[in-house]
Design a protein around this motif. Structure first.
Motif, PDB file in Angstrom:
ATOM      1  N   UNK A   1      -1.323  21.891  -7.541  1.00 55.73           N
ATOM      2  CA  UNK A   1      -2.360  21.504  -6.599  1.00 55.73           C
ATOM      3  C   UNK A   1      -2.186  20.029  -6.244  1.00 55.73           C
ATOM      4  N   UNK A   2      -2.610  19.662  -5.025  1.00 52.33           N
ATOM      5  CA  UNK A   2      -2.548  18.263  -4.622  1.00 52.33           C
ATOM      6  C   UNK A   2      -3.959  17.722  -4.461  1.00 52.33           C
ATOM      7  N   UNK A   3      -4.103  16.422  -4.708  1.00 53.80           N
ATOM      8  CA  UNK A   3      -5.409  15.781  -4.740  1.00 53.80           C
ATOM      9  C   UNK A   3      -5.801  15.230  -3.377  1.00 53.80           C
ATOM     10  N   UNK A   4      -7.018  15.553  -2.936  1.00 51.40           N
ATOM     11  CA  UNK A   4      -7.520  15.063  -1.664  1.00 51.40           C
ATOM     12  C   UNK A   4      -8.549  13.957  -1.832  1.00 51.40           C
ATOM     13  N   UNK A   5      -9.535  13.925  -0.929  1.00 51.68           N
ATOM     14  CA  UNK A   5     -10.566  12.895  -0.954  1.00 51.68           C
ATOM     15  C   UNK A   5     -11.565  13.120  -2.086  1.00 51.68           C
ATOM     16  N   UNK A   6     -12.114  12.011  -2.571  1.00 46.57           N
ATOM     17  CA  UNK A   6     -13.226  12.081  -3.507  1.00 46.57           C
ATOM     18  C   UNK A   6     -12.862  12.421  -4.936  1.00 46.57           C
ATOM     19  N   UNK A   7     -11.596  12.454  -5.251  1.00 45.10           N
ATOM     20  CA  UNK A   7     -11.178  12.784  -6.616  1.00 45.10           C
ATOM     21  C   UNK A   7     -11.045  11.508  -7.447  1.00 45.10           C
ATOM     22  N   UNK A   8     -11.089  11.701  -8.758  1.00 46.12           N
ATOM     23  CA  UNK A   8     -10.894  10.561  -9.656  1.00 46.12           C
ATOM     24  C   UNK A   8      -9.535   9.910  -9.420  1.00 46.12           C
ATOM     25  N   UNK A   9      -8.521  10.740  -9.184  1.00 50.48           N
ATOM     26  CA  UNK A   9      -7.175  10.205  -8.988  1.00 50.48           C
ATOM     27  C   UNK A   9      -7.100   9.359  -7.730  1.00 50.48           C
ATOM     28  N   UNK A  10      -7.735   9.820  -6.653  1.00 49.41           N
ATOM     29  CA  UNK A  10      -7.723   9.031  -5.419  1.00 49.41           C
ATOM     30  C   UNK A  10      -8.327   7.651  -5.667  1.00 49.41           C
ATOM     31  N   UNK A  11      -9.430   7.600  -6.402  1.00 47.58           N
ATOM     32  CA  UNK A  11     -10.081   6.317  -6.668  1.00 47.58           C
ATOM     33  C   UNK A  11      -9.195   5.417  -7.518  1.00 47.58           C
ATOM     34  N   UNK A  12      -8.479   6.003  -8.467  1.00 48.78           N
ATOM     35  CA  UNK A  12      -7.558   5.213  -9.281  1.00 48.78           C
ATOM     36  C   UNK A  12      -6.411   4.665  -8.433  1.00 48.78           C
ATOM     37  N   UNK A  13      -5.867   5.499  -7.553  1.00 51.04           N
ATOM     38  CA  UNK A  13      -4.778   5.064  -6.677  1.00 51.04           C
ATOM     39  C   UNK A  13      -5.227   3.883  -5.818  1.00 51.04           C
TER      40      UNK A  13
ATOM     41  N   UNK B   1       0.810  -1.234   0.000  1.00 51.33           N
ATOM     42  CA  UNK B   1       0.000   0.000   0.000  1.00 51.33           C
ATOM     43  C   UNK B   1       0.839   1.277   0.000  1.00 51.33           C
ATOM     44  N   UNK B   2       1.613   1.527  -1.047  1.00 48.54           N
ATOM     45  CA  UNK B   2       2.430   2.744  -1.076  1.00 48.54           C
ATOM     46  C   UNK B   2       1.575   4.011  -1.010  1.00 48.54           C
ATOM     47  N   UNK B   3       2.076   5.017  -0.284  1.00 49.42           N
ATOM     48  CA  UNK B   3       1.386   6.314  -0.219  1.00 49.42           C
ATOM     49  C   UNK B   3       1.715   7.101  -1.486  1.00 49.42           C
ATOM     50  N   UNK B   4       0.671   7.487  -2.192  1.00 52.13           N
ATOM     51  CA  UNK B   4       0.852   8.173  -3.477  1.00 52.13           C
ATOM     52  C   UNK B   4       0.278   9.576  -3.389  1.00 52.13           C
ATOM     53  N   UNK B   5       1.078  10.563  -3.764  1.00 49.43           N
ATOM     54  CA  UNK B   5       0.630  11.949  -3.813  1.00 49.43           C
ATOM     55  C   UNK B   5       0.480  12.362  -5.268  1.00 49.43           C
ATOM     56  N   UNK B   6      -0.736  12.797  -5.638  1.00 44.90           N
ATOM     57  CA  UNK B   6      -0.933  13.317  -6.994  1.00 44.90           C
ATOM     58  C   UNK B   6      -0.813  14.824  -6.977  1.00 44.90           C
ATOM     59  N   UNK B   7       0.018  15.343  -7.884  1.00 51.18           N
ATOM     60  CA  UNK B   7       0.183  16.791  -8.036  1.00 51.18           C
ATOM     61  C   UNK B   7      -0.315  17.193  -9.412  1.00 51.18           C
ATOM     62  N   UNK B   8      -1.291  18.103  -9.425  1.00 51.47           N
ATOM     63  CA  UNK B   8      -1.747  18.691 -10.688  1.00 51.47           C
ATOM     64  C   UNK B   8      -0.897  19.932 -10.924  1.00 51.47           C
ATOM     65  N   UNK B   9      -0.151  19.942 -12.025  1.00 54.52           N
ATOM     66  CA  UNK B   9       0.764  21.050 -12.283  1.00 54.52           C
ATOM     67  C   UNK B   9       0.586  21.624 -13.672  1.00 54.52           C
TER      68      UNK B   9
ATOM     69  N   UNK C   1       2.889  11.298  -8.190  1.00 53.21           N
ATOM     70  CA  UNK C   1       2.260  11.034  -9.487  1.00 53.21           C
ATOM     71  C   UNK C   1       1.799  12.344 -10.110  1.00 53.21           C
ATOM     72  N   UNK C   2       2.052  12.501 -11.401  1.00 50.54           N
ATOM     73  CA  UNK C   2       1.594  13.673 -12.151  1.00 50.54           C
ATOM     74  C   UNK C   2       1.081  13.231 -13.514  1.00 50.54           C
ATOM     75  N   UNK C   3       0.308  14.105 -14.167  1.00 50.93           N
ATOM     76  CA  UNK C   3       0.026  13.915 -15.582  1.00 50.93           C
ATOM     77  C   UNK C   3       1.345  14.100 -16.329  1.00 50.93           C
ATOM     78  N   UNK C   4       1.497  13.423 -17.462  1.00 51.76           N
ATOM     79  CA  UNK C   4       2.739  13.598 -18.228  1.00 51.76           C
ATOM     80  C   UNK C   4       2.913  15.042 -18.676  1.00 51.76           C
ATOM     81  N   UNK C   5       1.800  15.700 -19.033  1.00 52.15           N
ATOM     82  CA  UNK C   5       1.890  17.105 -19.451  1.00 52.15           C
ATOM     83  C   UNK C   5       2.281  18.003 -18.279  1.00 52.15           C
ATOM     84  N   UNK C   6       1.826  17.648 -17.082  1.00 50.83           N
ATOM     85  CA  UNK C   6       2.162  18.437 -15.903  1.00 50.83           C
ATOM     86  C   UNK C   6       3.629  18.313 -15.546  1.00 50.83           C
TER      87      UNK C   6
END
Length: 291
Positions: free
Chosen positions: A183-195, A168-176, A227-232
């Motif tokens: 910005x960082x992703x919190x609860x209820x986001x699409x990214x959180x569900x994917x993680x 269960x690695x801790x993953x931080x998504x950054x929208x850049x 984790x980031x989008x490739x474009x970010x």
């Protein structure tokens, strides 16, 4: 008559009635064989339409419609959150498809409808079951319901190949979008569900939606993977550029070089490629950096 032809005939009849009823100034019903002209305001809906064999009826898409690559040749009507009604209407569609989560303003939808154009907005739940349902809903409304079955089967086959991350690695998504927008992703986001579906844990679950990135929040979250989008990531100058952002190098992810990226639509679209997306994400959050 094949399913695509049935769809064209049925929808042309339906839209003919709708156009006459909502815009009497047109004064006549279009011929039954008039081509159905579709604009999609959602990248996942666009992808599903292509999988259903209906790409030839697409005359325009929003900028999130990036897959398959052939969609890039179509006219763009803007980002789904900033659509111009005039731009949509100018392409003379007979049908506009979107999702309720796409973010197009209600007043824009009403402007499009007031021009006598049928608009259908699908509900989309960001889950495996929600993805199956959206595929079926789009196929059903387009009168090619039977074509959903092989697409859903392929999705399910792909899902069986997902090997969830262990420990269960801790993953931080950054929208850049450059260092000025992070910005960082919190609860209820699409990214959180994917993680979570990939076997990871969201490193910042103590707030909802997104909030600005700070050095303090980075140290507190201390993610194992960033984790980031490739474009970010590209907008920051790659992994080396990200490591220069204050606080990044102090995290476990920064120290160990665990910085990964994925195509934005693949990661968050919950499209027919959901299984492929989870395979890639699970592999990337599990994989150790090269020495």
């Amino acid at each position: 008559m094949n399913k695509s032809s049935v769809f064209i005939t049925w929808l042309a009849c339906l839209l003919g009635v709708l156009i006459v009823n909502t815009n009497p100034a047109l004064g006549h019903k279009p011929p039954i064989d008039e081509p159905v002209r579709i604009i999609s305001l959602d990248g996942t809906v666009s992808e599903i339409l292509c999988d259903l064999g209906l790409q030839s009826h697409l005359i325009g898409v929003d900028v999130t419609s990036t897959y398959p690559g052939s969609l890039k040749k179509l006219p763009k009507v803007g980002h789904n959150r900033s659509i111009s009604a005039e731009g949509v209407i100018s392409l003379k569609p007979t049908l506009v498809l979107t999702t309720q989560n796409a973010g197009t303003k209600p007043e824009i939808i009403e402007q499009i409808k007031s021009a006598g154009i049928k608009v259908i907005s699908f509900q989309q739940e960001y889950s495996i079951a929600g993805t199956r349902k959206l595929i079926q809903d789009v196929a059903t409304i387009c009168q090619v319901a039977s074509k959903a079955k092989p697409i859903i089967k392929k999705l399910d086959d792909d899902l069986t190949q997902v090997k969830k991350a262990i420990n269960s690695p801790k993953v931080l998504f950054i929208y850049a979008r450059g260092t000025g927008t992070m910005m960082v992703s919190g609860r209820g986001t699409q990214v959180e569900k994917m993680i979570e579906l990939a076997g990871g844990v969201n490193a910042t679950p103590d707030f909802e939606n997104y909030k600005p990135l700070t050095a303090e929040s980075l140290v507190t979250a201390n993610p194992d993977v960033i984790l980031l989008f490739d474009s970010g990531l590209e907008s920051l100058g790659g992994a080396d550029g990200l490591l220069k952002v204050q606080g990044i190098a102090l995290t476990n992810a920064g120290r160990n070089g665990r910085i990964i990226d994925m195509d934005g639509h693949l990661l968050t679209g919950f499209s027919p490629r959901l299984g492929k997306a989870l395979q890639e994400l699970a592999q990337k959050i599990t994989q150790k950096p090269k020495a």
